[in-house]
Design a protein around this motif. Sequence first.
Motif, short mmCIF file in Angstrom:
data_model
loop_
_atom_site.label_atom_id
_atom_site.label_comp_id
_atom_site.label_asym_id
_atom_site.label_seq_id
_atom_site.Cartn_x
_atom_site.Cartn_y
_atom_site.Cartn_z
N THR A 394 0.85 -1.19 0.00
CA THR A 394 0.00 0.00 0.00
C THR A 394 0.89 1.24 0.00
OG1 THR A 394 -0.11 0.02 2.41
CG2 THR A 394 -1.83 -1.19 1.26
N VAL A 395 0.53 2.22 -0.82
CA VAL A 395 1.30 3.45 -0.93
C VAL A 395 0.34 4.64 -0.81
CG1 VAL A 395 2.90 4.82 -2.32
CG2 VAL A 395 2.95 2.31 -2.48
N HIS A 396 0.58 5.50 0.18
CA HIS A 396 -0.23 6.69 0.38
C HIS A 396 0.67 7.92 0.33
CE1 HIS A 396 -3.85 4.47 1.54
NE2 HIS A 396 -3.06 3.69 2.26
N VAL A 397 0.33 8.85 -0.55
CA VAL A 397 1.11 10.09 -0.71
C VAL A 397 0.23 11.27 -0.32
CG1 VAL A 397 2.40 11.54 -2.31
CG2 VAL A 397 2.42 9.05 -2.61
N LYS A 398 0.74 12.13 0.58
CA LYS A 398 -0.04 13.27 1.03
C LYS A 398 0.87 14.47 1.26
CE LYS A 398 -3.44 14.78 4.44
NZ LYS A 398 -4.26 14.41 5.63
N GLN A 399 0.37 15.62 0.88
CA GLN A 399 1.12 16.86 1.10
C GLN A 399 0.77 17.45 2.46
OE1 GLN A 399 0.40 19.94 -1.78
NE2 GLN A 399 2.20 21.13 -1.16
N TRP A 400 1.82 17.84 3.21
CA TRP A 400 1.67 18.47 4.51
C TRP A 400 2.24 19.89 4.42
CZ3 TRP A 400 -0.39 16.03 8.92
CH2 TRP A 400 -0.73 14.68 8.72
N PRO A 401 1.93 20.73 5.41
CA PRO A 401 2.44 22.12 5.35
C PRO A 401 3.96 22.21 5.22
CG PRO A 401 0.73 21.94 7.02
CD PRO A 401 1.01 20.54 6.54
N VAL A 406 5.07 10.08 2.49
CA VAL A 406 4.71 8.86 1.75
C VAL A 406 4.73 7.70 2.74
CG1 VAL A 406 5.29 7.35 -0.17
CG2 VAL A 406 5.80 9.80 -0.32
N ASP A 407 3.58 7.03 2.91
CA ASP A 407 3.47 5.86 3.79
C ASP A 407 3.40 4.61 2.93
OD1 ASP A 407 3.05 6.82 6.69
OD2 ASP A 407 1.73 8.13 5.52
N VAL A 408 4.31 3.68 3.17
CA VAL A 408 4.37 2.42 2.41
C VAL A 408 4.17 1.28 3.40
CG1 VAL A 408 5.74 0.98 0.86
CG2 VAL A 408 6.01 3.48 0.82
N GLY A 409 3.21 0.40 3.14
CA GLY A 409 2.93 -0.72 4.03
C GLY A 409 2.93 -2.04 3.29
N GLY A 410 3.09 -3.12 4.04
CA GLY A 410 3.07 -4.46 3.46
C GLY A 410 4.45 -5.01 3.22
N SER A 411 4.56 -5.90 2.24
CA SER A 411 5.84 -6.47 1.83
C SER A 411 6.28 -5.78 0.55
CB SER A 411 5.71 -7.97 1.60
OG SER A 411 5.38 -8.64 2.78
N LEU A 412 7.45 -5.18 0.56
CA LEU A 412 7.92 -4.39 -0.57
C LEU A 412 8.88 -5.24 -1.40
CD1 LEU A 412 7.59 -1.65 -1.81
CD2 LEU A 412 9.44 -0.80 -0.38
N ARG A 422 5.73 4.94 -9.36
CA ARG A 422 4.74 5.84 -9.96
C ARG A 422 4.24 6.85 -8.93
NH1 ARG A 422 3.03 1.01 -12.36
NH2 ARG A 422 1.38 0.75 -10.81
N ALA A 423 4.05 6.39 -7.69
CA ALA A 423 3.58 7.31 -6.65
C ALA A 423 4.65 8.33 -6.29
CB ALA A 423 3.17 6.51 -5.41
N LEU A 424 5.91 7.90 -6.20
CA LEU A 424 7.00 8.81 -5.84
C LEU A 424 7.21 9.87 -6.92
CD1 LEU A 424 9.58 6.27 -4.35
CD2 LEU A 424 8.13 7.87 -3.10
#
Length: 710
Positions: A394-401, A406-412, A422-424
């Motif tokens: 799982t890949v979650h990308v979010k902009q903060w102030p 980028v949070d990456v979970g699971g087995s990479l 692609r997310a990066l």
Amino acid sequence: MSTLRFDVPASFVVFLVSVPLSLGVAAVAGAPLIAGLIAAVVGGVVAGALGGSRFQVSGAATGLPVVVAGLVDQFGWPATAAITAAAGVLQILFGVGKMGRLALSLSPAVVRGMLAGIGLTIVFGQLHVVLGGTADGEVLVNLGQLPRQLVNPVWGAVLVGAVTVAVMVLWPKVPRGNMIPAPLVAVVAATAVSAVSMTVAIPTVSLPDNPLSGLSLPQIPSGGVAAIGLAVLTVALVASMESVLSAVAIDKMHTGPRADLDRELIGQGAANIVSGALGGFPISGGIARGSTNIAAGARSRASVILQGIWTALFVLLLANVLELIPMAALAGVLIVVGARLVHAGQLRNLKLHGELAVYGATVLGVVAFGLLEGVAIGLAVAMVRALYRLTHTTVHVKQWPDGWRVDVGGSLVFLGVGKLVRALRQIPPGEQVSLRLHIDFMDHAAFEAIDDWRAGYENRGGLVEVDEVHDTFYSRARKGEPGRRKTVLLRTPPFRRWRDWLPEPRKPVVDGALEYERMTAPLVRPFLAELAEQGQRPQQLFITCADSRVLPNLITSTGPGDQFCVRNIGNLVPVHGRSEEDSSVGAAIEFAVDVLAIPTIVVCGHSHCGAMKAVLAGSSEPGSRLHSWLRNATSSLARVDGTDDVERLAVTNVVEQLGNLRTYPSVRLAERQGRLRLVGMYFNLSEARVYLVDPVGCVLVPLQSLESIG
């Protein structure tokens, strides 16, 4: 004396169940009916004496009729008997090779799908017999011919089958009906109906005038070595799997020693060698016979052996009685048995765990192609599912102030590298990026992808910080010491404090809730959805302090739905009926005892308690709400008068509050009736250890005594 009192009656009950089941299984497979009885005798005596389960009753394998029917069509019955004996040799090798427990690694969804497929196969075939026809060995053929059979039924057979099914379903609901097994009652009732009311002859059990003359000795199969080898392997695997799984299920029905699965395979193999040599049906253990044995009160394997002896005597001396049984009656028994193998109620649990596709593929495979093929299909689907789960990222990308996270979970692993890259690449250049790896494994391809992106991004003016939450795969790989195994133990606590991870500006409640939505909600959603439908059934009322350092679910390893919790300053329980009583605490106690029927109430104090310090020092402001509330600890203070030991006061306070609980009528009544236990507990913050509190001496008891709580 125990054998005479318990095992002899139990053995006779099992014998009464075993005979119709053995005849019915043999009939389904197109084998000589005497072969099913031979399997019942040999399974009881040989497998009962040599097997690893004390209570499992072996006989004609209920999971093999479809396989045996195909072998009979391909090789003939004498050759099938030889295949059975050869399969027994293979089973002994399985047992000697300590392969008994390997069957337990089979996906439960595949096992349930296999049983459901077998059940549907039996039902579709036996419907023809109940309608007055004969069953074909192919399920699809039976389905195709069923409409024509429905148009032209033999009503006598239909009546007998209907009576059998009705008795099988309704008899267990009769008060004390379990004293006599339902299959026996159903067969007797159907036979009586057939004898007194049938004007049209319907097929009945047919046995040789001299049963021993009907024995069909084994012959070497004719055909290719590969075909014969596959047949032997199929019988050995299916019989072994059915026996081992049945033994494990039967173990859950009693409290005695667990079954030795390797020895069970050896015993089953020896029984199949003998059964095949005598022209008998393949043997396996069965849950129906074993559960009947336990329910009838068996205490040892003597009941298993005796039921085989009763079967032999019955066949040799009273075979003519068996020939009164209509085939439609046996078919009715097997229809109910087959239908119960489907267990439609398990579909919801399988769906919640994402295993419905595996179950469905196995069922369809068994019905359409056969048992071995269906299991192979189910295993293939299960392996694909497992591979997806093991490699899912799982890949979650979010902009903060202050930048991007980028949070990456699971087995990479390499299969998820494309998704990560692609997310990066969506992150604009020149930013500050926090890459948080919540992963349990990283392979070389994933490391190179991250490291190359990091180097390129920083070359273009950006800044990348890699934060590894559970393990240090990336850091070790950069040092030339990559991890080669998945993480087993967490290197961090199962939580993190807000100040350790929240970005600036901090919004603890909102950001914490977002973190829950992202990382925790997907994990607990299935459990909470089930609890939302079923309602709460907690096992304990946990009364503890409101201190932010005390986390009840953490120190008791409880989850959603386990614990009904009340927190207040000082973990206090106001005495029932006093004017200063806090009604919310009393209401919670009465709701827990009277409505939720909670079996345990725990009062948990803790070290370094601010409330106890205030009580001891008398530092609360007179007239304040806090001062009024802490008056509920006055009796605790009186018991430690003359000391300034805060920790001693905290322990004594737990005992006092247990006494206050007993001032509530609901608590006193439930405790007197044995429905409720009161437990004192103490949490030492410095040691992160939990203790029980002995109410007699106001002393702490080591953690190991927690096992007594239940």
